[in-house]
Design an enzyme around this catalytic site. Structure first.
Site, PDB file in Angstrom:
ATOM      1  N   LYS A  22      18.599  19.331  11.501  1.00 17.32           N
ATOM      2  CA  LYS A  22      19.299  18.032  11.514  1.00 17.32           C
ATOM      3  C   LYS A  22      18.494  16.987  12.284  1.00 17.32           C
ATOM      4  O   LYS A  22      18.261  15.883  11.807  1.00 17.32           O
ATOM      5  CB  LYS A  22      20.677  18.200  12.168  1.00 17.32           C
ATOM      6  CG  LYS A  22      21.325  16.888  12.595  1.00 17.32           C
ATOM      7  CD  LYS A  22      22.672  17.086  13.263  1.00 17.32           C
ATOM      8  CE  LYS A  22      22.661  17.329  14.748  1.00 17.32           C
ATOM      9  NZ  LYS A  22      22.530  16.134  15.596  1.00 17.32           N
ATOM     10  N   ASN A  23      18.074  17.346  13.497  1.00 15.71           N
ATOM     11  CA  ASN A  23      17.444  16.338  14.359  1.00 15.71           C
ATOM     12  C   ASN A  23      16.008  16.000  13.950  1.00 15.71           C
ATOM     13  O   ASN A  23      15.406  15.085  14.510  1.00 15.71           O
ATOM     14  CB  ASN A  23      17.497  16.782  15.829  1.00 15.71           C
ATOM     15  CG  ASN A  23      18.913  16.694  16.369  1.00 15.71           C
ATOM     16  OD1 ASN A  23      19.785  16.096  15.737  1.00 15.71           O
ATOM     17  ND2 ASN A  23      19.143  17.302  17.519  1.00 15.71           N
ATOM     18  N   CYS A 116      29.603   8.577  24.820  1.00 18.29           N
ATOM     19  CA  CYS A 116      29.525   9.767  23.979  1.00 18.29           C
ATOM     20  C   CYS A 116      30.144  10.927  24.754  1.00 18.29           C
ATOM     21  O   CYS A 116      30.199  10.893  25.981  1.00 18.29           O
ATOM     22  CB  CYS A 116      28.051   9.996  23.674  1.00 18.29           C
ATOM     23  SG  CYS A 116      27.603  11.615  23.142  1.00 18.29           S
ATOM     24  N   ARG A 121      24.485   8.280  27.689  1.00 14.80           N
ATOM     25  CA  ARG A 121      23.455   8.165  26.645  1.00 14.80           C
ATOM     26  C   ARG A 121      23.086   6.716  26.314  1.00 14.80           C
ATOM     27  O   ARG A 121      23.290   6.245  25.186  1.00 14.80           O
ATOM     28  CB  ARG A 121      23.873   8.926  25.383  1.00 14.80           C
ATOM     29  CG  ARG A 121      24.137  10.377  25.664  1.00 14.80           C
ATOM     30  CD  ARG A 121      24.430  11.153  24.422  1.00 14.80           C
ATOM     31  NE  ARG A 121      23.264  11.381  23.589  1.00 14.80           N
ATOM     32  CZ  ARG A 121      23.322  11.968  22.402  1.00 14.80           C
ATOM     33  NH1 ARG A 121      24.460  12.363  21.915  1.00 14.80           N
ATOM     34  NH2 ARG A 121      22.223  12.147  21.701  1.00 14.80           N
ATOM     35  N   ASP A 305      20.692  21.639  23.878  1.00 11.95           N
ATOM     36  CA  ASP A 305      21.523  21.882  22.693  1.00 11.95           C
ATOM     37  C   ASP A 305      21.886  23.364  22.514  1.00 11.95           C
ATOM     38  O   ASP A 305      22.624  23.713  21.587  1.00 11.95           O
ATOM     39  CB  ASP A 305      20.823  21.361  21.422  1.00 11.95           C
ATOM     40  CG  ASP A 305      20.772  19.842  21.394  1.00 11.95           C
ATOM     41  OD1 ASP A 305      21.500  19.203  22.177  1.00 11.95           O
ATOM     42  OD2 ASP A 305      19.992  19.289  20.598  1.00 11.95           O
ATOM     43  N   ARG A 397      28.850  18.512  11.414  1.00 15.74           N
ATOM     44  CA  ARG A 397      27.785  17.529  11.643  1.00 15.74           C
ATOM     45  C   ARG A 397      26.427  18.207  11.705  1.00 15.74           C
ATOM     46  O   ARG A 397      25.414  17.584  11.400  1.00 15.74           O
ATOM     47  CB  ARG A 397      28.015  16.805  12.973  1.00 15.74           C
ATOM     48  CG  ARG A 397      29.178  15.862  12.961  1.00 15.74           C
ATOM     49  CD  ARG A 397      29.213  15.075  14.231  1.00 15.74           C
ATOM     50  NE  ARG A 397      27.903  14.523  14.502  1.00 15.74           N
ATOM     51  CZ  ARG A 397      27.476  14.109  15.688  1.00 15.74           C
ATOM     52  NH1 ARG A 397      28.277  14.175  16.722  1.00 15.74           N
ATOM     53  NH2 ARG A 397      26.271  13.629  15.855  1.00 15.74           N
TER      54      ARG A 397
HETATM   55  N1  EPU Z   1      18.090   8.260  28.162  1.00 16.78           N
HETATM   56  C1  EPU Z   1      18.219   7.077  28.839  1.00 16.78           C
HETATM   57  N2  EPU Z   1      17.926   5.919  28.184  1.00 16.78           N
HETATM   58  C2  EPU Z   1      17.506   5.911  26.885  1.00 16.78           C
HETATM   59  C3  EPU Z   1      17.351   7.125  26.206  1.00 16.78           C
HETATM   60  C4  EPU Z   1      17.658   8.293  26.867  1.00 16.78           C
HETATM   61  O1  EPU Z   1      18.603   7.065  30.011  1.00 16.78           O
HETATM   62  O2  EPU Z   1      17.243   4.816  26.360  1.00 16.78           O
HETATM   63  C5  EPU Z   1      18.403   9.538  28.851  1.00 16.78           C
HETATM   64  C6  EPU Z   1      19.623  10.236  28.225  1.00 16.78           C
HETATM   65  O3  EPU Z   1      20.827   9.721  28.722  1.00 16.78           O
HETATM   66  C7  EPU Z   1      19.355  11.656  28.604  1.00 16.78           C
HETATM   67  C8  EPU Z   1      17.840  11.779  28.507  1.00 16.78           C
HETATM   68  O4  EPU Z   1      17.351  10.443  28.608  1.00 16.78           O
HETATM   69  O5  EPU Z   1      19.766  11.894  29.922  1.00 16.78           O
HETATM   70  C9  EPU Z   1      17.281  12.394  27.261  1.00 16.78           C
HETATM   71  O6  EPU Z   1      17.966  11.875  26.135  1.00 16.78           O
HETATM   72  P1  EPU Z   1      17.257  11.695  24.717  1.00 16.78           P
HETATM   73  O7  EPU Z   1      17.020  10.260  24.482  1.00 16.78           O
HETATM   74  O8  EPU Z   1      16.106  12.618  24.622  1.00 16.78           O
HETATM   75  O9  EPU Z   1      18.408  12.173  23.738  1.00 16.78           O
HETATM   76  P2  EPU Z   1      18.618  11.663  22.268  1.00 16.78           P
HETATM   77  O10 EPU Z   1      17.318  11.280  21.691  1.00 16.78           O
HETATM   78  O11 EPU Z   1      19.714  10.666  22.243  1.00 16.78           O
HETATM   79  C10 EPU Z   1      18.255  13.945  21.056  1.00 16.78           C
HETATM   80  C11 EPU Z   1      19.048  14.821  20.138  1.00 16.78           C
HETATM   81  C12 EPU Z   1      20.194  15.463  20.913  1.00 16.78           C
HETATM   82  C13 EPU Z   1      19.573  16.283  22.048  1.00 16.78           C
HETATM   83  C14 EPU Z   1      18.702  15.391  22.929  1.00 16.78           C
HETATM   84  C15 EPU Z   1      17.986  16.154  24.025  1.00 16.78           C
HETATM   85  C16 EPU Z   1      18.763  13.726  18.010  1.00 16.78           C
HETATM   86  C17 EPU Z   1      19.365  12.968  16.895  1.00 16.78           C
HETATM   87  N3  EPU Z   1      19.570  14.017  19.039  1.00 16.78           N
HETATM   88  O12 EPU Z   1      19.169  12.961  21.547  1.00 16.78           O
HETATM   89  O13 EPU Z   1      20.855  16.337  20.012  1.00 16.78           O
HETATM   90  O14 EPU Z   1      20.605  16.853  22.828  1.00 16.78           O
HETATM   91  O15 EPU Z   1      17.715  14.727  22.120  1.00 16.78           O
HETATM   92  O16 EPU Z   1      17.197  17.141  23.494  1.00 16.78           O
HETATM   93  O17 EPU Z   1      17.603  14.091  17.957  1.00 16.78           O
HETATM   94  C18 EPU Z   1      22.686  17.573  19.167  1.00 16.78           C
HETATM   95  O18 EPU Z   1      21.997  17.835  18.161  1.00 16.78           O
HETATM   96  O19 EPU Z   1      23.778  18.158  19.404  1.00 16.78           O
HETATM   97  C19 EPU Z   1      22.213  16.563  20.111  1.00 16.78           C
HETATM   98  C20 EPU Z   1      23.018  15.963  21.001  1.00 16.78           C
END
Ligand code: EPU
Length: 418
Positions: A22-23, A116, A121, A305, A397
């Site tokens: 998915k991701n 969320c 996030r 995850d 999802r």
């Molecule tokens: N963060 C910030 N600011 C930002 C972006 C991130 O503070 O602008 C923080 C987040 O709050 C978190 C950390 O950085 O504490 C890492 O978050 P990241 O941005 O890596 O998460 P994401 O890109 O929103 C993806 C996956 C998630 C997975 C995380 C961590 C996708 C679509 N989603 O989320 O997947 O948990 O990386 O590996 O790729 C899931 O599939 O259940 C899921 C939640």
């Protein structure tokens, strides 16, 4: 709303095929916005989230068709540059359209995702990086509007912590920007590597794949791509853990063990027997599951995850396990539900202390997010009696054909109307 009924206590036996990730699929689909023409993406799972991003692309004017696991997408006829709140609120990853739309069209308006179930996030890293690349951003009415007069320009971006979708968004913005972009402290998740491969096959110049520093030389134009989605490492890990909890012997086909270094090491430490080949994993459960400690980390560390699912397994271990969540601040929502099934868990700050019990008991439970729901499935498969999990749209999802796959392994699982 549907619920999942699991009659627990049956060992899992047999073979299943792991779906595309998915991701990985979500950013690959978003990347088709970069350039007109027919893009082809293989091994795309048919999930609620992949359908949502296709509805989003359609709302922007793209056309697509699915033949089996292959998606063909053409974004030639974009006629709307706004991702609406209705779509973004159901899937945060919708933010992935911002980078490519801005890079190609010089303009985009995307609803802010809001809070969320697993944490605040924010998307500040995405926005700060795009500003550094020359975009003018306005935050108004719950939307971010982004413009560039003269296209984006390369910049050096350093993330405070490696953000997966942040890295992906900036990669997509950078491939059409003028000059060189360097992303420091980039996420190294395999899903980012999959996107790098797609962008390179479009003609992009990207160095540093799988490292924490990506260097992108912007191109004037790109061409449509053909790419294959990597296997879902989180789905793979969930089924491995399920065998650890419920018992049995299972082979997972079409997966990539190399994408699960931390999980496989930890599962071996619990005593699970794991045999890997290039694209399959055999797992079998011994009589005792040893307790282990884990701490979630960015890749290649233990994935957040899989934290909830591992906690369900540790609930059945022979001792005390400390599970520390370092990525999201509110990712213990499954604890209360696992406790209703007889698990002994105490939360202390960002750690959960899990004392293994001999047996979990079936119960009516409900989860607030995708991976928390998966942990309840793991617990339900191992528990004595019947577990009813409501709100299974969360599972839909991210897990393709979960009911059918579990049934193929001999589990008594069915879906019913709530
Ligand atoms: N963060 C910030 N600011 C930002 C972006 C991130 O503070 O602008 C923080 C987040 O709050 C978190 C950390 O950085 O504490 C890492 O978050 P990241 O941005 O890596 O998460 P994401 O890109 O929103 C993806 C996956 C998630 C997975 C995380 C961590 C996708 C679509 N989603 O989320 O997947 O948990 O990386 O590996 O790729 C899931 O599939 O259940 C899921 C939640």
């Amino acid at each position: 709303m549907d619920k999942l009924i699991i009659e627990g206590g049956r060992k899992l036996h047999g073979e299943i095929r792991i779906s595309g990730a998915k991701n990985a699929a979500l950013p690959l689909i978003a990347a088709t916005l970069l350039i007109p023409g027919w893009h082809v993406i293989h091994n795309v799972p048919d999930l609620r989230d992949t359908r949502t991003i296709l509805v989003l692309l359609e709302s922007l004017g793209a056309i697509w068709k699915r033949e089996g696991e292959t998606l063909s997408i053409n974004t030639e006829t974009l006629n709307n540059l706004e991702a609406s709140y209705d779509l973004v609120k159901t899937m945060r990853a919708s933010i992935l359209v911002l980078g490519p739309l801005l890079a190609r069209m010089g303009k985009a308006r995307v609803s802010l995702p809001g809070g969320c179930a697993i944490g605040a996030r924010p998307i500040d890293f995405h926005l700060q990086a795009l500003t550094k690349m020359g975009a003018d951003l306005d935050l108004e009415d719950g939307y971010v509007s982004a413009f560039t007069d003269d296209g984006l320009s390369g910049a050096t971006i350093c993330f405070d912590v490696p953000s997966v979708t942040g890295t992906e968004n900036i990669l997509m913005a950078a491939v059409l920007a003028k000059g060189v972009t360097v992303i420091k402290n980039a996420a190294r998740e395999p899903e980012v590597g999959n996107l790098v491969d797609m962008l390179i096959s479009m003609g992009a110049d990207i160095a540093g794949r799988d490292t924490d520093q990506l260097t992108i030389h912007g191109a004037k134009s790109l061409m449509p791509a053909e790419v294959t989605t990597i296997p879902d490492r989180i789905e793979t890990g969930t089924y491995l853990i399920a065998v650890g909890a419920a018992g049995g012997e299972v082979t997972l086909k079409n997966c990539n063990p190399a994408h699960l270094p931390a999980l496989l090491e930890k599962l071996r430490a619990t005593g699970l027997i794991i045999k890997e080949s290039v694209n399959s994993i055999f797992v079998s459960k011994p009589s005792i599951v040893h307790s282990i400690d884990i701490k979630t980390q960015p890749y290649p560390g233990f994935p957040t995850d899989l934290q909830a699912q591992l906690m369900a397994l540790m609930s059945l271990s022979n001792g005390l396990s400390v599970i520390t969540e370092t990525i999201f601040e509110n990712r213990f929502m499954h604890v209360a539900e696992l406790k209703r099934m007889g698990a002994e868990i105490q939360i202390n700050g960002n750690s959960a202390i899990v004392k293994g019990v001999k047996q979990l008991r079936g119960a009516q439970v409900m989860a607030t997010d995708l991976r928390a729901s998966a942990s309840l499935v793991v617990a339900g498969l191992a528990a004595k009696g019947v577990t009813e999990i409501s709100r299974i749209y969360h599972l839909e999802r991210g897990y393709e054909n979960m009911v059918e796959k579990l049934q193929a392994l001999g589990a008594r699982v069915s879906k019913e109307k709530d």
